[in-house]
Write a protein that holds these residues in place. Structure first.
Motif, PDB file in Angstrom:
ATOM      1  N   ALA A 279       0.908  -1.164   0.089  1.00  0.00           N
ATOM      2  CA  ALA A 279      -0.053   0.122   0.072  1.00  0.00           C
ATOM      3  C   ALA A 279       0.825   1.228   0.126  1.00  0.00           C
ATOM      4  O   ALA A 279       0.661   2.077  -0.920  1.00  0.00           O
ATOM      5  CB  ALA A 279      -0.808   0.177   1.033  1.00  0.00           C
ATOM      6  N   ALA A 282       2.451   1.812  -3.367  1.00  0.00           N
ATOM      7  CA  ALA A 282       1.744   2.038  -4.265  1.00  0.00           C
ATOM      8  C   ALA A 282       1.330   3.634  -4.301  1.00  0.00           C
ATOM      9  O   ALA A 282       1.447   4.310  -5.268  1.00  0.00           O
ATOM     10  CB  ALA A 282       0.333   1.472  -4.309  1.00  0.00           C
ATOM     11  N   ALA A 286       2.418   6.288  -7.285  1.00  0.00           N
ATOM     12  CA  ALA A 286       1.407   7.120  -7.750  1.00  0.00           C
ATOM     13  C   ALA A 286       1.988   8.723  -7.644  1.00  0.00           C
ATOM     14  O   ALA A 286       1.834   9.523  -8.731  1.00  0.00           O
ATOM     15  CB  ALA A 286       0.104   7.152  -7.142  1.00  0.00           C
ATOM     16  N   SER A 289       4.606   8.929 -10.274  1.00  0.00           N
ATOM     17  CA  SER A 289       4.137   8.933 -11.557  1.00  0.00           C
ATOM     18  C   SER A 289       3.574  10.127 -11.748  1.00  0.00           C
ATOM     19  O   SER A 289       3.748  11.028 -12.996  1.00  0.00           O
ATOM     20  CB  SER A 289       3.047   7.757 -11.699  1.00  0.00           C
ATOM     21  N   GLY A 290       2.698  10.772 -11.115  1.00  0.00           N
ATOM     22  CA  GLY A 290       2.311  12.102 -10.948  1.00  0.00           C
ATOM     23  C   GLY A 290       3.247  13.317 -11.538  1.00  0.00           C
ATOM     24  O   GLY A 290       2.842  14.023 -12.317  1.00  0.00           O
ATOM     25  N   PHE A 293       4.528  12.709 -14.941  1.00  0.00           N
ATOM     26  CA  PHE A 293       3.550  13.164 -16.142  1.00  0.00           C
ATOM     27  C   PHE A 293       3.169  14.690 -15.943  1.00  0.00           C
ATOM     28  O   PHE A 293       2.690  15.255 -16.976  1.00  0.00           O
ATOM     29  CB  PHE A 293       2.176  12.364 -15.981  1.00  0.00           C
ATOM     30  N   ASN A 294       3.268  15.407 -14.952  1.00  0.00           N
ATOM     31  CA  ASN A 294       3.330  16.784 -14.917  1.00  0.00           C
ATOM     32  C   ASN A 294       4.486  17.238 -15.639  1.00  0.00           C
ATOM     33  O   ASN A 294       4.313  18.285 -16.576  1.00  0.00           O
ATOM     34  CB  ASN A 294       3.807  17.199 -13.350  1.00  0.00           C
ATOM     35  N   ARG A 297       3.476  17.183 -19.158  1.00  0.00           N
ATOM     36  CA  ARG A 297       2.293  18.288 -19.665  1.00  0.00           C
ATOM     37  C   ARG A 297       3.318  19.510 -19.893  1.00  0.00           C
ATOM     38  O   ARG A 297       2.919  20.405 -20.752  1.00  0.00           O
ATOM     39  CB  ARG A 297       1.519  18.338 -18.734  1.00  0.00           C
ATOM     40  N   ILE A 314       4.601  22.068  -7.967  1.00  0.00           N
ATOM     41  CA  ILE A 314       4.465  21.201  -6.988  1.00  0.00           C
ATOM     42  C   ILE A 314       5.655  20.254  -6.631  1.00  0.00           C
ATOM     43  O   ILE A 314       5.871  19.398  -5.692  1.00  0.00           O
ATOM     44  CB  ILE A 314       3.328  20.340  -7.185  1.00  0.00           C
TER      45      ILE A 314
ATOM     46  N   VAL B 278      -1.999  20.540  -4.507  1.00  0.00           N
ATOM     47  CA  VAL B 278      -0.908  19.361  -5.058  1.00  0.00           C
ATOM     48  C   VAL B 278      -1.363  18.049  -5.254  1.00  0.00           C
ATOM     49  O   VAL B 278      -1.254  17.324  -6.239  1.00  0.00           O
ATOM     50  CB  VAL B 278       0.204  19.307  -3.761  1.00  0.00           C
ATOM     51  N   THR B 281      -3.157  17.899  -8.523  1.00  0.00           N
ATOM     52  CA  THR B 281      -2.433  18.124  -9.691  1.00  0.00           C
ATOM     53  C   THR B 281      -1.952  16.723 -10.049  1.00  0.00           C
ATOM     54  O   THR B 281      -1.617  16.072 -11.297  1.00  0.00           O
ATOM     55  CB  THR B 281      -1.425  19.117  -9.395  1.00  0.00           C
ATOM     56  N   LEU B 282      -1.378  15.944  -8.897  1.00  0.00           N
ATOM     57  CA  LEU B 282      -0.803  14.617  -9.300  1.00  0.00           C
ATOM     58  C   LEU B 282      -1.713  13.678  -9.721  1.00  0.00           C
ATOM     59  O   LEU B 282      -1.479  12.961 -10.521  1.00  0.00           O
ATOM     60  CB  LEU B 282      -0.391  14.210  -7.915  1.00  0.00           C
ATOM     61  N   ARG B 284      -4.553  14.393 -11.518  1.00  0.00           N
ATOM     62  CA  ARG B 284      -5.046  14.921 -12.707  1.00  0.00           C
ATOM     63  C   ARG B 284      -3.767  14.295 -13.812  1.00  0.00           C
ATOM     64  O   ARG B 284      -4.094  13.584 -14.865  1.00  0.00           O
ATOM     65  CB  ARG B 284      -5.047  16.421 -12.853  1.00  0.00           C
ATOM     66  N   SER B 285      -2.469  14.470 -13.364  1.00  0.00           N
ATOM     67  CA  SER B 285      -1.311  14.186 -14.280  1.00  0.00           C
ATOM     68  C   SER B 285      -1.541  12.577 -14.547  1.00  0.00           C
ATOM     69  O   SER B 285      -1.254  12.012 -15.684  1.00  0.00           O
ATOM     70  CB  SER B 285      -0.183  14.611 -13.889  1.00  0.00           C
ATOM     71  N   ASN B 286      -1.628  11.762 -13.478  1.00  0.00           N
ATOM     72  CA  ASN B 286      -1.861  10.441 -13.557  1.00  0.00           C
ATOM     73  C   ASN B 286      -3.176  10.186 -14.480  1.00  0.00           C
ATOM     74  O   ASN B 286      -3.005   8.934 -15.040  1.00  0.00           O
ATOM     75  CB  ASN B 286      -2.193   9.679 -12.163  1.00  0.00           C
ATOM     76  N   THR B 307      -2.536   3.506 -11.090  1.00  0.00           N
ATOM     77  CA  THR B 307      -2.040   4.645 -10.668  1.00  0.00           C
ATOM     78  C   THR B 307      -3.178   5.863 -10.667  1.00  0.00           C
ATOM     79  O   THR B 307      -3.170   6.595  -9.841  1.00  0.00           O
ATOM     80  CB  THR B 307      -0.867   5.147 -11.434  1.00  0.00           C
ATOM     81  N   VAL B 310      -5.538   5.074  -7.796  1.00  0.00           N
ATOM     82  CA  VAL B 310      -5.133   5.454  -6.285  1.00  0.00           C
ATOM     83  C   VAL B 310      -4.821   6.808  -5.945  1.00  0.00           C
ATOM     84  O   VAL B 310      -5.526   7.335  -4.909  1.00  0.00           O
ATOM     85  CB  VAL B 310      -3.745   4.648  -6.058  1.00  0.00           C
ATOM     86  N   SER B 311      -4.308   7.666  -7.018  1.00  0.00           N
ATOM     87  CA  SER B 311      -4.249   9.188  -6.718  1.00  0.00           C
ATOM     88  C   SER B 311      -5.323   9.825  -6.723  1.00  0.00           C
ATOM     89  O   SER B 311      -5.752  10.881  -5.896  1.00  0.00           O
ATOM     90  CB  SER B 311      -2.790   9.634  -7.434  1.00  0.00           C
ATOM     91  N   GLN B 314      -7.413   9.202  -3.320  1.00  0.00           N
ATOM     92  CA  GLN B 314      -6.693  10.034  -2.174  1.00  0.00           C
ATOM     93  C   GLN B 314      -6.992  11.517  -2.437  1.00  0.00           C
ATOM     94  O   GLN B 314      -7.093  11.984  -1.365  1.00  0.00           O
ATOM     95  CB  GLN B 314      -5.061   9.716  -2.188  1.00  0.00           C
ATOM     96  N   GLN B 359      -4.395  -0.232  -4.654  1.00  0.00           N
ATOM     97  CA  GLN B 359      -2.896  -0.142  -4.290  1.00  0.00           C
ATOM     98  C   GLN B 359      -2.369  -1.565  -4.506  1.00  0.00           C
ATOM     99  O   GLN B 359      -1.120  -1.638  -4.991  1.00  0.00           O
ATOM    100  CB  GLN B 359      -2.712   0.283  -2.848  1.00  0.00           C
TER     101      GLN B 359
END
Lengths: 403, 372
Positions: A279, A282, A286, A289-290, A293-294, A297, A314, B278, B281-282, B284-286, B307, B310-311, B314, B359
């Motif tokens: 958990a 993961a 994430a 990964s965020g 991919f930011n 973009r 961020i 924050v 945004t994470l 959204r990009s995922n 991915t 999960v984000s 959260q 997860q």
């Protein structure tokens, strides 16, 4: 949506890759050089071939390249094992400020030597009484003929001990309100009266310094901007803190903790089988990964000739605490072995322990977590600034912590 | 690098925002939450007339044949509006199930109605509290009828048919069935949930007529692939909702004064809102990654979907709960709208598998990728 380069970008990437493949310094070439010598050798080689500071104008030693070209260069260079740079601050912050505020003559004298790696520059902003509240700095400069005399102390200056020049903000009028009494200069770090003392960090390293100024003389010709305009010039420097688009961070990351979790056991089975470990991993995956991919973009915006959105602001606020938490988690996975910090005896040669000890600094350098959150709240979300009790008050009447 | 929506897709977004602003205000959400209507039938009709329900259905089945990027745009906007309609059940789940597993005849029979919005589908997986697996299923079918209890089934009270997951003694232990819900063997009871703006039911199937969907004994594998695709679209709805919660909190903090100044000037509030931004945004990009994976049918879809899921879970939980807190006592009142995202975030988080479930799926997908 696709992850492909445009045709022009692909050609550029190929050109970069070809040049890098043929020109990465060999271990023989680097033998006997310290890290500064190695960095200079690599920088000079790039400069001679026209690959140094590619975003800069050609007349300053650059290549007139676009922002997306810079991202491509960074990505490709990071795929090779190159000497660590000592030029980040000089190239990323000092040079753009010089180009914006110095005379043509000065730029002609100083900027190409920055590009070629001949000169290393540092940035002398923070002070014991001016950290997050940078404009509260107190180091004085008093006019003496065509010179200024500097007295005071800077702190957290990266690379001051090997720098040739530095940019600095000084208080020239203590009776003016905080932001209005400042003036900006560049200075030869070998000037008489400058004393550099390394600061030992909790990680054991000493990347930062205290820099003491005792009756140090600087010519008025080395002033950038008008007297009293120092804050505005300083903002040019701060705005140029390098965008980390496309770059991957070193140290502890998802991959290293995931791999660790396959090497150590919980309840006689690999830790990766444990639900709590899964958990937690993961969530970090994430987040990583965020951030990645930011970056994609932002790259898309650059590729289209647009300015990236605020999503990239961020990175540090997510990345720095994540490194700390992951390192802490890794030490826990190692159980009692987590306490061992010895390159011979520690898992992964002590990388998790090193990151654990270094990560508090990541959350402070370049803006604390709290300052980064303020920046997002104010500049991205448009929330109002804090009420400032020192606003409009002469600086020498503002309450201080008497440090 | 082209990791952004196209100009046409952004135009679709603007249209969708305009339409939902005039047809799906928070007052509409409140009306459904407070009243007896299970969903806003009028809004559903209009959404269908605009072709949203037909987005990814191929033209040969009377759909628009657009991509999942267009559907992602619509999902985000429906999530932003907290639309009280059975879109996720019918479009992300039932339509996907038939597209994935349906015979030509079944596609001909069901897709045109789904595209037109005249037929509503739902997805009946869970049977009790706790995680559902192929082994835990008790709903059982023979060649033409099915018996079992499914609870909770989102939109089960209003749907025309359900995709029912039943146990099988073949293959992976499960099979899918299409069950028309207007028949004697089916009884359905509306049930109360934490988010009454989205209706849910208990379906009791008693030797109800059913037709097998896809191969017998491949049901659990279909479920995984349907849920992976749905996870991306749910995640888009979730990040849309995240924005709504953030905007509510921001607007209130700017206007609410305490100790002589707007509470938005206090760092405790500013940092709370920055943290919401924050996480959003994470997520959204995922979601971009998920949208790319689903629209290109990429091998990474299981990783991308988990991915994003999960984000998004959260982010929405955090945004919706801290939005309530930012409003103080007023946020806890029935009169204020803070309850809507708070309810919806947890509904969407539990509807197709919880945070912990996803997860675990994420790490499993990564392990698989590395072993390959």
């Amino acid at each position: 949506m696709d992850f492909n380069d445009t045709a022009v970008e692909a050609t550029f990437r190929e050109e970069v890759r070809t040049w890098l493949s043929a020109n990465i310094p060999t271990s023989d070439e680097l033998k006997g050089l310290d890290y500064i010598g190695r960095a200079k050798l690599w920088q000079k080689r790039k400069y001679d071939a026209g690959w140094a500071c590619i975003r800069w104008p050609k007349e300053h030693g650059g290549r007139d390249a676009s922002a997306i070209d810079q991202v491509i260069w960074n990505q490709e260079e990071s795929n090779f094992d190159t000497p660590d740079s000592v030029f980040g601050i000089g190239h990323g912050m000092c040079a753009p400020t010089m180009m914006a505020w110095a005379t043509d003559e000065q730029n002609k004298n100083y900027i190409p030597k920055l590009a070629s790696g001949e000169d290393v520059w540092c940035q002398l902003f923070s002070e014991p009484a001016g950290g997050s509240d940078l404009a509260a700095l107190r180091t004085r400069a008093e006019k003496d003929g065509d010179d200024w005399i500097i007295n005071g102390q800077k702190i957290w200056t990266s690379g001051a001990h090997y720098s040739d020049y530095g940019v600095l903000v000084l208080r020239t009028d203590p009776t003016a309100p905080k932001h209005q009494g400042l003036t900006y200069f560049f200075i030869d770090m070998k000037s008489a009266g400058i004393e550099v003392k390394p600061i030992r960090q909790i990680s054991g390293g000493a990347n930062f310094n205290e820099v003491y100024f005792t009756d140090v003389r600087v010519s008025d010709a080395q002033r950038l901007g008008a007297v009293g305009q120092g804050w505005q010039v300083a903002l040019t420097t701060l705005m140029n803190e390098r965008a980390s688009i496309g770059g991957g961070g070193g140290g502890v990351n998802f991959d290293s903790v995931f791999d660790l979790a396959t090497r150590v056991n919980i309840d006689d089975a690999p830790a990766i089988k444990d639900k709590n470990v899964r958990a937690q991993l993961a969530t970090w995956y994430a987040q990583e990964s965020g951030l990645k991919f930011n970056g994609y973009r932002s790259m898309t915006a650059l590729s289209r000739g647009e300015i990236p959105g605020p999503e990239n602001s961020i990175g540090k606020l997510v990345g720095a605490p994540k490194q700390q938490d992951m390192a802490s988690f890794a030490l826990d996975l190692l159980e009692s072995g987590g306490a061992i910090w010895d390159p011979e005896l520690s898992d992964a040669a002590g990388m998790f322990q090193a990151t654990y000890m270094a990560s508090p600094g990541l959350r402070i350098a370049g803006g604390t977590d709290e300052i980064m959150a303020n920046i997002i709240a104010e500049r991205v979300l448009g929330l109002p600034q804090d009420i400032r009790v020192d606003k409009g008050i002469p600086f020498n009447e503002v309450p201080t912590s008497n440090s | 690098m082209n990791f952004e929506f196209s100009e046409e897709q952004n135009m679709l977004r603007e249209q969708a925002q305009g339409f939902l602003a005039s047809n799906c205000s928070m007052a509409v959400v409140r009306r459904v939450l407070d009243g007896d209507e299970p969903y806003d039938a009028d809004l559903w009709k209009k959404v269908a007339e605009m072709g949203w329900t037909a987005t990814v259905i191929p033209e040969e089945y009377e759909g628009l044949g657009l991509s999942y990027l267009e559907l992602s745009v619509i999902a985000e906007e429906l999530g932003r509006a907290l639309a009280p309609i059975p879109f996720s059940s019918s479009v992300y789940l039932a339509t996907e199930a038939i597209l994935a597993a349906g015979s030509e005849e079944q596609k001909q029979a069901y897709l045109p109605g789904l595209a037109a919005g005249t037929s509503i589908g739902c997805f009946a997986l869970g049977e009790s509290s706790g995680q559902t697996s192929a082994a835990s299923l008790t709903t059982k079918a023979d060649s033409s009828s099915i018996t079992g209890v499914k609870i909770p089934v989102a939109d089960g009270d209003i749907a025309n048919f359900a995709i029912v997951v039943a146990t099988s003694d073949k293959g992976d232990g499960a099979s899918l069935y299409i069950v028309d819900l207007d028949q004697d063997g089916v009884s359905r009871e509306s049930i109360t949930t934490i988010d009454p703006s989205r209706s849910h039911a208990k379906l009791t199937l008693n030797a109800a007529g059913a037709q097998l969907l896809g191969n017998d004994g491949e049901g659990w594998s279909y479920v995984q692939s349907i849920l992976n695709r749905a996870a991306v679209l749910f995640a888009w709805e979730q990040v849309g909702g995240c924005d709504t919660a953030l905007n509510m909190a921001k607007e209130y903090a700017m206007g609410r004064f305490a100790f002589g100044r707007p509470i938005a000037t206090y760092q405790a509030i500013k940092h709370k809102l920055a943290n919401i931004y924050v996480k959003n945004t994470l997520a959204r990009s995922n979601c971009y990654y998920g949208a790319w994976a689903i629209s290109t049918d990429a091998d990474e879809l299981p990783i991308a979907a988990a991915t994003a899921r999960v984000s998004a879970i959260q982010a929405y939980y955090y945004a919706s709960k801290e939005n309530v807190q930012t409003h103080g006592g007023m946020g806890f009142t029935w009169e204020f709208d803070c309850q809507f995202p708070y309810r919806r975030s947890k509904l969407l988080a539990t509807n197709i598998g919880s945070e912990a479930t996803w997860q675990d799926k994420l790490i499993t997908a990564i392990e698989k990728q590395r072993a390959a």
